[in-house]
Design a protein around this motif. Structure first.
Motif, PDB file in Angstrom:
ATOM      1  N   GLU A   1      -6.580 -13.606 -24.899  1.00  8.60           N
ATOM      2  CA  GLU A   1      -7.524 -13.313 -25.974  1.00  8.60           C
ATOM      3  C   GLU A   1      -6.839 -13.191 -27.336  1.00  8.60           C
TER       4      GLU A   1
ATOM      5  N   SER B   1      -8.491 -17.922 -24.382  1.00  5.28           N
ATOM      6  CA  SER B   1      -9.341 -17.239 -23.408  1.00  5.28           C
ATOM      7  C   SER B   1     -10.663 -17.949 -23.177  1.00  5.28           C
TER       8      SER B   1
ATOM      9  N   MET C   1      -7.357 -19.409 -18.036  1.00  7.41           N
ATOM     10  CA  MET C   1      -7.630 -18.073 -17.510  1.00  7.41           C
ATOM     11  C   MET C   1      -7.307 -17.987 -16.018  1.00  7.41           C
TER      12      MET C   1
END
Length: 394
Positions: free
Chosen positions: A347, A365, A371
């Motif tokens: 993030e 992200s 991810m």
């Protein structure tokens, strides 16, 4: 105060780009020429517009035709920022919009506004709205939470090349303008030069904060030693932990009334002056002086901090940047180092890549494949080297 959103239209390579849900600590990667420096220059550009005017800010970057994106039909530069701000005891999402156009070969502020919601619901209210040097602003912001009270507006005129927040921001009653002006005036876009940080410095210079180039490092270190000894001690302890062999750092006055830095190696009795200390050691000390500032900058931008630093130090430097952001100063860093990127979270990472000649901003992200790998213990720098960050293999 924290910036959460940036929108750029026709600003150099950013013909139409957005950066959403910006965290406290953001790391930007991209190939050479993708726009990393340009993204950071948005902050420098706004500061120049505020301190000087739009004309001066553009001229220092080659003029309007060099700043506006090439090949666009609409000849308007747009910068929009959204940031969180406490106004009348409530946290509000404030939007600042700046549009710059060229009329008769002269750059002017086509539109400038600040807006936020008066209540929990409804559309954002235009607290300040100016166009071509004329506009108005609400003077009784303290009554925003009382719908029955009429909001009072004050008409103003400014030069068409001047930002309205430059004047209104001087007065505390214009709360949003005052806070946003304070943010711009106090953000720090680092342009550190190792050679400028070396050597003795005139003791009468500026010592409140580390300068953009780092040329007052000795003065700031001495100021911390004298007036914030606990902070200086924390910096030295961090140096001992981060740089093997460092035993102490001593600001010392010379016979001619100047200041220099001496670094003591744990293996030797006599310290070395900074002229003979490695680039990496001096740069790490400068970053720690910046990051442990007793009055942190509300926003800090640093380009490629990995230069001159040993790769093993980069993970710890990333932790220092993150810690700074958690203490209240938002941080943007650009990097070409997979080692530095290994210390980041998905993030926190944005990458820039060119599409049809213009730069787009993408977030790690938001990529499902990234991810999956990160959730299975992979690291961002390794994923970058393997080509998972779009088309920007290092």
């Amino acid at each position: 105060m924290k910036i959460e959103y940036i929108r750029l239209n026709n600003f150099k390579a950013f013909q139409n780009a957005e950066m959403k849900n910006i965290p406290d600590f953001s790391v930007v990667v991209g190939a050479n020429g993708s726009g990393k420096s340009t993204l950071f220059d948005v902050f420098g550009f706004l500061k120049d517009c505020l301190v000087f005017n739009v004309t001066r800010a553009l001229q220092s970057r080659g003029g309007f035709k060099e700043v506006i994106s090439r090949g666009v039909k609409q000849q308007i530069i747009t910068i929009e920022l959204q940031f969180r701000l406490h106004i009348t005891n409530k946290e509000r999402l404030v939007t600042y919009l700046l549009e710059i156009a060229e009329i008769d070969n002269k750059a002017v502020v086509k539109r400038e506004l600040l807006r936020y919601k008066r209540g929990q619901y409804g559309s954002p209210f235009h607290y300040m709205d100016f166009a071509f040097g004329e506009g108005n602003a609400v003077t009784n912001e303290e009554d925003f939470d009382e719908p029955e009270k009429k909001l009072e507006r004050e008409s103003q005129k400014v030069a068409p090349t001047t930002l309205a927040i430059k004047g209104l921001g001087q007065f505390e009653r214009f709360k949003a303008a005052n806070a946003f002006r304070d943010l711009i005036e106090n953000w720090h876009v680092s342009d550190f030069h190792i050679n400028m940080a070396r050597g003795s410095k005139d003791a009468a210079g500026y010592a409140n904060h580390l300068s953009v180039t780092g040329d007052n490092l000795q003065l700031v270190a001495n100021e911390l030693l004298l007036n914030s000894p606990e902070t200086f001690k924390r910096i030295i302890n961090a140096m001992k932990k981060r740089v093997p062999g460092i035993g102490d750092v001593i600001p010392e006055a010379t016979a001619d009334g100047r200041l220099l830095l001496k670094f003591r190696d744990g293996s030797f009795k006599d310290p070395f002056i900074d002229k003979y200390v490695s680039d990496g050691t001096l740069k790490m000390f400068a970053y720690l002086v910046l990051l442990y500032d007793p009055i942190p900058h509300p926003l800090l931008c640093v380009e490629e901090p990995e230069n001159q630093l040993y790769p093993k130090l980069l993970w710890e430097l990333a932790e220092e940047f993150r810690s700074y952001s958690q203490r209240g100063g938002q941080v943007f860093v650009s990097t070409h180092s997979p080692d530095f990127l290994n210390a980041t979270k998905p993030e926190e990472v944005f990458w820039l890549e060119k599409e049809n000649g213009y730069t787009q901003i993408k977030r790690a992200s938001d990529d499902p494949q990234i991810m999956i790998y990160m959730n299975h213990g992979d690291q961002m720098g390794y994923l970058w080297k393997q080509g998972f960050l779009g088309r920007i293999d290092p």
